[in-house]
Design a protein around this motif. Structure first.
Motif, PDB file in Angstrom:
ATOM      1  N   UNK A  32      27.854  47.209  55.735  1.00 11.15           N
ATOM      2  CA  UNK A  32      26.928  46.427  54.925  1.00 11.15           C
ATOM      3  C   UNK A  32      26.670  47.003  53.553  1.00 11.15           C
ATOM      4  N   UNK A  33      27.534  47.905  53.109  1.00  9.20           N
ATOM      5  CA  UNK A  33      27.344  48.501  51.785  1.00  9.20           C
ATOM      6  C   UNK A  33      27.546  47.449  50.692  1.00  9.20           C
ATOM      7  N   UNK A  34      26.959  47.709  49.537  1.00  8.61           N
ATOM      8  CA  UNK A  34      27.147  46.829  48.402  1.00  8.61           C
ATOM      9  C   UNK A  34      28.615  46.844  47.968  1.00  8.61           C
ATOM     10  N   UNK A  35      29.105  45.698  47.573  1.00 12.03           N
ATOM     11  CA  UNK A  35      30.494  45.603  47.125  1.00 12.03           C
ATOM     12  C   UNK A  35      30.656  46.256  45.757  1.00 12.03           C
ATOM     13  N   UNK A  36      31.686  47.046  45.578  1.00 18.14           N
ATOM     14  CA  UNK A  36      31.944  47.622  44.257  1.00 18.14           C
ATOM     15  C   UNK A  36      32.182  46.521  43.225  1.00 18.14           C
ATOM     16  N   UNK A  37      31.924  46.816  41.986  1.00 20.70           N
ATOM     17  CA  UNK A  37      32.170  45.855  40.917  1.00 20.70           C
ATOM     18  C   UNK A  37      33.635  45.416  40.922  1.00 20.70           C
ATOM     19  N   UNK A  38      33.836  44.139  40.760  1.00 16.24           N
ATOM     20  CA  UNK A  38      35.188  43.597  40.689  1.00 16.24           C
ATOM     21  C   UNK A  38      35.780  43.221  42.026  1.00 16.24           C
ATOM     22  N   UNK A  39      35.059  43.497  43.137  1.00 15.10           N
ATOM     23  CA  UNK A  39      35.616  43.220  44.466  1.00 15.10           C
ATOM     24  C   UNK A  39      35.845  41.735  44.675  1.00 15.10           C
ATOM     25  N   UNK A  40      34.876  40.921  44.322  1.00 17.85           N
ATOM     26  CA  UNK A  40      35.006  39.483  44.557  1.00 17.85           C
ATOM     27  C   UNK A  40      36.161  38.906  43.742  1.00 17.85           C
ATOM     28  N   UNK A  41      36.268  39.321  42.500  1.00 12.28           N
ATOM     29  CA  UNK A  41      37.369  38.839  41.657  1.00 12.28           C
ATOM     30  C   UNK A  41      38.712  39.282  42.231  1.00 12.28           C
ATOM     31  N   UNK A  42      38.770  40.526  42.725  1.00 17.07           N
ATOM     32  CA  UNK A  42      40.015  41.030  43.324  1.00 17.07           C
ATOM     33  C   UNK A  42      40.360  40.238  44.583  1.00 17.07           C
ATOM     34  N   UNK A  43      39.359  39.990  45.429  1.00 17.92           N
ATOM     35  CA  UNK A  43      39.596  39.224  46.648  1.00 17.92           C
ATOM     36  C   UNK A  43      40.104  37.825  46.331  1.00 17.92           C
ATOM     37  N   UNK A  44      39.491  37.199  45.335  1.00 20.45           N
ATOM     38  CA  UNK A  44      39.929  35.850  44.935  1.00 20.45           C
ATOM     39  C   UNK A  44      41.380  35.878  44.459  1.00 20.45           C
ATOM     40  N   UNK A  45      41.727  36.899  43.694  1.00 17.47           N
ATOM     41  CA  UNK A  45      43.101  37.005  43.194  1.00 17.47           C
ATOM     42  C   UNK A  45      44.088  37.188  44.342  1.00 17.47           C
ATOM     43  N   UNK A  46      43.738  38.019  45.327  1.00 16.11           N
ATOM     44  CA  UNK A  46      44.616  38.249  46.477  1.00 16.11           C
ATOM     45  C   UNK A  46      44.769  36.991  47.321  1.00 16.11           C
ATOM     46  N   UNK A  47      43.687  36.250  47.470  1.00 25.08           N
ATOM     47  CA  UNK A  47      43.767  35.011  48.243  1.00 25.08           C
ATOM     48  C   UNK A  47      44.634  33.969  47.543  1.00 25.08           C
ATOM     49  N   UNK A  48      44.643  33.990  46.210  1.00 27.75           N
ATOM     50  CA  UNK A  48      45.527  33.089  45.472  1.00 27.75           C
ATOM     51  C   UNK A  48      46.984  33.499  45.663  1.00 27.75           C
ATOM     52  N   UNK A  49      47.242  34.809  45.667  1.00 23.97           N
ATOM     53  CA  UNK A  49      48.601  35.298  45.929  1.00 23.97           C
ATOM     54  C   UNK A  49      49.038  34.879  47.333  1.00 23.97           C
ATOM     55  N   UNK A  50      48.145  35.040  48.288  1.00 26.03           N
ATOM     56  CA  UNK A  50      48.435  34.672  49.675  1.00 26.03           C
ATOM     57  C   UNK A  50      48.749  33.184  49.803  1.00 26.03           C
ATOM     58  N   UNK A  51      47.911  32.358  49.184  1.00 22.68           N
ATOM     59  CA  UNK A  51      48.107  30.915  49.309  1.00 22.68           C
ATOM     60  C   UNK A  51      49.396  30.477  48.613  1.00 22.68           C
ATOM     61  N   UNK A  52      49.702  31.090  47.479  1.00 22.23           N
ATOM     62  CA  UNK A  52      50.952  30.761  46.781  1.00 22.23           C
ATOM     63  C   UNK A  52      52.154  31.127  47.646  1.00 22.23           C
ATOM     64  N   UNK A  53      52.091  32.274  48.300  1.00 19.05           N
ATOM     65  CA  UNK A  53      53.165  32.708  49.199  1.00 19.05           C
ATOM     66  C   UNK A  53      53.365  31.706  50.332  1.00 19.05           C
ATOM     67  N   UNK A  54      52.265  31.298  50.967  1.00 16.88           N
ATOM     68  CA  UNK A  54      52.357  30.351  52.085  1.00 16.88           C
ATOM     69  C   UNK A  54      52.873  28.997  51.602  1.00 16.88           C
ATOM     70  N   UNK A  55      52.365  28.525  50.481  1.00 11.76           N
ATOM     71  CA  UNK A  55      52.786  27.212  49.973  1.00 11.76           C
ATOM     72  C   UNK A  55      54.269  27.188  49.627  1.00 11.76           C
TER      73      UNK A  55
END
Length: 318
Positions: free
Chosen positions: A47-70
């Motif tokens: 439950x620790x606070x997310x480091x700065x930039x974590x959400x943006x990084x996660x979003x970028x990785x999920x876009x990479x993942x979705x592009x790979x699957x598509x």
């Protein structure tokens, strides 16, 4: 008729060793980054606070993942043009994947059983261990909110993966023990990107509820196609003098997965398609995506494992 449809459709798609639109470097970096992301996002947290930039990084990785699957879905589209929507014909279609699906009958595995050196077998297993997504966790994620009958079979499958409550019988630690015996340390920096892509595909399907039925198909086709390959690897390990207590993971899966596949087809796939025929195509697509990624691994492994100066080649028709 089914065989003719399969032959015609599978001959339409010759799968390249890697995407033709990416350089090797970019493809490798993307899958290494995505593999790292997948491992980190599944770690239990406090439950620790997310480091700065974590959400943006996660979003970028999920876009990479979705592009790979598509992109992969576009590649395999010709292979699922004739998917039956009735449960009986669909199961027969699905079972044909074992015989003529992507990557099936690859000569790599008889070669591992009969000719591979200790160092070659060790390299092969290092790739497999690094790309392993964890069947137990994949089943656990996939079964969420599934109908009762398929959910119960997934629970039985999961319980087997967990050694039916005996830590010594847990499948994941068995593979870890073999890796430890062989001195293998999973390192994504030395793993071919195709092996990482296979694990990334399985995680993408299981962790995203949008692809839940795709994951059902991918897991089912693993159970159906793995036993023969596991038997070959087990033979190779025994030939090379690896103690049977350490090769037990592959010996077990060469037998147990046959029963798992029969139950999965009867208790998971059949009931799901009977309840909603639209699921047939999603299940089929997930299964072929898994085989397609596996076939790309075998292609790359043959490029890396040279025999008498020539890459191990699949027989005609594969």
């Amino acid at each position: 008729m089914i065989e003719e449809v399969f032959r015609n459709s599978f001959n339409l798609c010759v799968v390249p060793a890697r995407p033709t639109t990416d350089s090797d470097g970019l493809y490798s970096i993307q899958h290494r980054d995505l593999s790292t992301y997948n491992r980190e996002r599944l770690l239990p947290g406090l439950g620790d606070l997310l480091p700065d930039g974590t959400i943006a990084h996660n979003d970028a990785m999920l876009r990479v993942e979705r592009d790979f699957v598509d992109r992969a879905r576009k590649e395999i589209a010709p292979l699922i043009e004739e998917v039956p929507e009735e449960a009986g014909p669909f199961i027969r279609w699905f079972e044909e994947l074992k015989r003529i699906g992507p990557g099936q009958g690859d000569r790599l595995f008889p070669w591992l059983a009969e000719q591979a050196t200790y160092s070659q077998m060790r390299w092969f297993l290092a790739q497999e261990v690094a790309g392993e997504a964890g069947f137990d966790d994949l089943v656990a994620m996939t079964q969420v909110k599934m109908p009762a009958r398929p959910k119960l079979e997934m629970a039985r499958n999961y319980w087997d993966e967990m050694g039916r409550g005996d830590p010594k019988g847990m499948h994941g630690p068995m593979l870890e023990e073999l890796a430890h015996h062989l001195g293998i340390v999973a390192d994504i920096e030395t793993t071919v990107p195709e092996a990482l892509a296979l694990g990334n595909m399985m995680m993408a399907l299981a962790s995203n509820r949008l692809f839940a039925f795709h994951s059902v198909g991918a897991l089912g086709v693993i159970e159906m196609t793995a036993p023969e390959r596991a038997a070959y690897v087990c033979r190779g390990l025994n030939r090379l003098g690896v103690p049977k207590k350490h090769s037990h993971y592959f010996a077990l899966h060469s037998v147990l997965d046959v029963k798992h596949s029969q139950a999965w087809n009867a208790e998971v796939l059949g009931p799901l398609v009977e309840e909603d025929s639209r699921r047939a195509r999603a299940i089929a697509e997930g299964a072929v995506l898994r085989l397609w990624c596996g076939g790309r691994c075998f292609d790359r492994y043959r490029q890396e494992l040279l025999v008498a100066g020539e890459a191990v080649r699949p027989p005609e028709g594969h």
